[in-house]
Design an enzyme around this catalytic site. Structure first.
Site, PDB file in Angstrom:
ATOM      1  N   TRP A 226      40.581  39.211  42.933  1.00  0.00           N
ATOM      2  CA  TRP A 226      39.639  38.754  43.762  1.00  0.00           C
ATOM      3  C   TRP A 226      39.828  38.679  45.480  1.00  0.00           C
ATOM      4  O   TRP A 226      39.187  38.177  46.187  1.00  0.00           O
ATOM      5  CB  TRP A 226      39.100  37.131  43.395  1.00  0.00           C
ATOM      6  CG  TRP A 226      40.557  36.416  43.395  1.00  0.00           C
ATOM      7  CD1 TRP A 226      41.027  35.566  44.648  1.00  0.00           C
ATOM      8  CD2 TRP A 226      41.186  35.853  42.288  1.00  0.00           C
ATOM      9  NE1 TRP A 226      42.144  35.166  44.262  1.00  0.00           N
ATOM     10  CE2 TRP A 226      42.366  35.279  43.002  1.00  0.00           C
ATOM     11  CE3 TRP A 226      41.329  36.316  40.992  1.00  0.00           C
ATOM     12  CZ2 TRP A 226      43.569  34.591  42.336  1.00  0.00           C
ATOM     13  CZ3 TRP A 226      42.274  35.874  40.179  1.00  0.00           C
ATOM     14  CH2 TRP A 226      43.497  34.875  40.737  1.00  0.00           C
TER      15      TRP A 226
ATOM     16  N   HIS B 188      50.224  35.152  34.469  1.00  0.00           N
ATOM     17  CA  HIS B 188      49.602  35.432  35.968  1.00  0.00           C
ATOM     18  C   HIS B 188      50.536  35.947  36.776  1.00  0.00           C
ATOM     19  O   HIS B 188      50.712  36.846  37.719  1.00  0.00           O
ATOM     20  CB  HIS B 188      48.686  34.193  36.400  1.00  0.00           C
ATOM     21  CG  HIS B 188      48.189  34.423  37.760  1.00  0.00           C
ATOM     22  ND1 HIS B 188      47.069  34.271  37.901  1.00  0.00           N
ATOM     23  CD2 HIS B 188      48.855  34.304  39.094  1.00  0.00           C
ATOM     24  CE1 HIS B 188      46.574  34.547  39.271  1.00  0.00           C
ATOM     25  NE2 HIS B 188      47.788  34.598  39.930  1.00  0.00           N
ATOM     26  N   GLU B 189      51.665  35.184  36.908  1.00  0.00           N
ATOM     27  CA  GLU B 189      52.936  35.288  37.755  1.00  0.00           C
ATOM     28  C   GLU B 189      53.693  36.362  37.305  1.00  0.00           C
ATOM     29  O   GLU B 189      54.238  37.071  38.300  1.00  0.00           O
ATOM     30  CB  GLU B 189      53.587  34.160  38.011  1.00  0.00           C
ATOM     31  CG  GLU B 189      52.992  32.559  38.239  1.00  0.00           C
ATOM     32  CD  GLU B 189      52.324  32.711  39.756  1.00  0.00           C
ATOM     33  OE1 GLU B 189      52.557  33.728  40.278  1.00  0.00           O
ATOM     34  OE2 GLU B 189      51.283  31.993  39.767  1.00  0.00           O
TER      35      GLU B 189
END
Length: 272
Positions: free
Chosen positions: A262, A250-251
């Site tokens: 989102w 993710h990072e």
């Protein structure tokens, strides 16, 4: 969903700090996103088979033995990064229908650096014992001061040249909450200054000193046993929700210029 509960990605906190420092940052970032999307959709999709190899240096910062990370966990994290960025992860078949038309491989290979900045052989793993049990507190969260771990003078580890290496710092990003240890941040990263999704004039002045990825030691690597030592959402532990090394995936997405699908904003500490 790399993070699904309150202690999560601090990328939004970094953005809030930039908005406070540079009023209009968020609006400019949103405009840049719209322009980048318009530019993308105006062109035919291209296929580039060239493999981009990214040398990684992992700074492992610990205060007590419980915070130490094994070489095996480092190797597993590099493996997870390569699986996910090349769509080789086991659950790739579960990709949501809305994304099926655009799935593919990023043609990126991460590997532990083999030579240091002076040209000497290296394992790509740096271990530093620090006097700091924690690397963040509520004051640092509010002020955007999340980068202490990236400075040897502050008890962390200085980055290697970010033009030549991807720096990953692993340490304790929990908070001391009335004597109880609570994980407030699982990870964060700055986007690249070359990204067309962000206004270039609003990046940190010292980007060369802070460029890279930060991950809490409990969620670094695959099946990290330390994840079972801290409570997770709705009972259980972090091992129930963050055991696959996806926090670093993710990072790393932020580090390579991706924004939250989102929408950015909200307060991770309040679950918004």
């Amino acid at each position: 969903q790399a993070q699904t509960h309150v202690p999560q990605c601090a990328y939004d906190i970094v953005q809030q700090h930039q908005e406070a420092k540079f009023p209009g940052y968020n609006a400019a970032a949103d405009a840049a996103m719209v322009n980048a999307k318009a530019s993308y959709y105006s062109k035919a999709a291209k296929t580039n088979d060239e493999l981009l190899r990214i040398p990684v240096v992992v700074h492992l910062i610990h205060n007590v033995p419980e915070q130490e990370i094994t070489d095996e966990l480092v190797y597993s994290q590099i493996e997870v990064l390569n699986e996910n960025f090349n769509r080789l992860n086991e659950n790739a078949s579960e990709t949501r229908e809305i994304f099926q038309p655009v799935v593919g491989t990023a043609n990126i290979e991460f590997y532990l650096a083999e030579t240091d900045p002076e040209g000497e052989p290296t394992t790509g793993i740096i271990r530093v014992e620090t006097p700091n049990y924690y690397f963040i507190d509520f004051l640092s969260l509010a002020s955007g001061g999340l980068d202490k771990i990236k400075s040897a003078a502050e008890g962390g580890s200085d980055p290697w040249d970010p033009e030549r290496y991807c720096n990953i710092w692993v340490g304790n990003f929990a908070l001391d909450l009335f004597g109880e240890e609570q994980v407030g941040v699982l990870g964060f990263a700055y986007a690249p200054v070359e990204s067309t999704l962000f206004p270039p004039e609003t990046f940190p002045d010292n980007i060369d000193e802070v460029d890279g990825v930060c991950i809490d030691y409990r969620v670094f690597g695959r099946n990290n046993p330390a994840a079972a030592t801290i409570p997770g959402p709705g009972g259980g532990t972090l091992a129930d929700t963050n055991s696959e090394g996806r926090t670093a995936v993710h990072e790393m997405g932020h580090y390579l210029g991706l924004r939250h699908i989102w929408g950015d904003g909200g307060n991770p500490l309040l679950g918004t």
